[in-house]
Design a protein around this motif. Sequence first.
Motif, PDB file in Angstrom:
ATOM      1  N   SER A  10       0.788  -1.247  -0.126  1.00 47.32           N
ATOM      2  CA  SER A  10       0.091  -0.088   0.079  1.00 47.32           C
ATOM      3  C   SER A  10       0.976   1.274  -0.053  1.00 47.32           C
ATOM      4  N   VAL A  11       0.325   2.393  -0.310  1.00 46.95           N
ATOM      5  CA  VAL A  11       0.623   3.447  -0.117  1.00 46.95           C
ATOM      6  C   VAL A  11       0.452   4.105   0.897  1.00 46.95           C
ATOM      7  N   ASP A  12       1.190   4.387   2.120  1.00 47.99           N
ATOM      8  CA  ASP A  12       0.774   4.537   3.580  1.00 47.99           C
ATOM      9  C   ASP A  12       0.825   6.229   3.421  1.00 47.99           C
ATOM     10  N   LYS A  13      -0.284   7.022   3.683  1.00 49.40           N
ATOM     11  CA  LYS A  13      -0.471   8.379   3.619  1.00 49.40           C
ATOM     12  C   LYS A  13      -0.848   8.953   4.985  1.00 49.40           C
ATOM     13  N   PHE A  14       0.060   9.594   5.453  1.00 49.74           N
ATOM     14  CA  PHE A  14      -0.274  10.475   6.763  1.00 49.74           C
ATOM     15  C   PHE A  14      -0.918  11.913   6.334  1.00 49.74           C
ATOM     16  N   LEU A  15      -1.910  12.197   7.046  1.00 47.92           N
ATOM     17  CA  LEU A  15      -2.837  13.218   6.920  1.00 47.92           C
ATOM     18  C   LEU A  15      -3.208  14.095   8.288  1.00 47.92           C
ATOM     19  N   SER A  16      -2.800  15.009   8.362  1.00 42.41           N
ATOM     20  CA  SER A  16      -2.866  15.745   9.630  1.00 42.41           C
ATOM     21  C   SER A  16      -3.852  16.774   9.368  1.00 42.41           C
TER      22      SER A  16
END
Length: 304
Positions: A10-16
């Motif tokens: 997967s593409v692990d995406k961090f979103l704040s």
Amino acid sequence: MILTACPNPSVDKFLSLSSIKPGQVNRSTGEAAFPGGKGVHVALAVNELGVASHLAGFWGGPTGQWIKQMCSRQGIDSSGPAIDGWTRTCLTIRSGKELKDTEILEHGPTVTERDLHHFWEAVDQKAGQTNLICVSGSWPDGSPDQVYQSLGTYCEDPRFSVWIDASGDRLKQAIDIHPYGIHVNTTEARSLLGREDTADNYARALLDYCEVAAVTDGADGLYLASGDGVYHAYCPVEKVISTVGCGDCLLAGLLVGQHKGASLREMAVLGTACGAANCLRPDLGMLYRSDVDDLRKKVTCNKI
């Protein structure tokens, strides 16, 4: 070399976000993307610890190619089929206390029988260069129920050590081939064994299905069991930034320890330090060797 198979990268995406307002437009205050999937995390951590790592997976569309490119930049070769559809994206959201480290995991693409044939072909081609094989994470739709049976020959061959990290029905299927090592958390062990018990007893019970059992219990650390006994290893972390991928980094430490001929206790110490190191940085599912070296000195490990 350690061979890691990641069936569902997967593409692990961090979103704040400062806050989330349901039903309204919400704008992030920061984001970052990392190569992900449990097996990808393992391969990256193995590589960071100084051991050559090869990664086999299913790679779909631009997202799949991006993961391969990012791993290649770290010196990790990869193989496996290019498949229809796009490799999934998984989000980790941070917004105040309520949604801190909330994960949203996409379902992912569907694979065909031909895709599966090429996946196992990629594993077979690299297996001759190693004695350590790790299959970690979920499987994409289209995978057969008894997908782990393709590893049976390696499990029966004393030259190979096969480690599996799985959950749910897949874990129940995996134990049928009696892998060398199993890595689960207490929730997964409880579901498999069908009873409420302590982490050390879960580890002992899993030895009915493998040679080495690793059971993690969150902040309480690791319980690592073999015929030589059970070790409990714990490492305090003062400031946790992210726990995403801690178990994967811990497993990488166990693999590297075994690769280097470490004792069970030494494997437990290294694995625990790796899991703790993953907590120290914002990079999702990744660790830094310098952090591991510092944390190894802080690990408490006792035979129980």
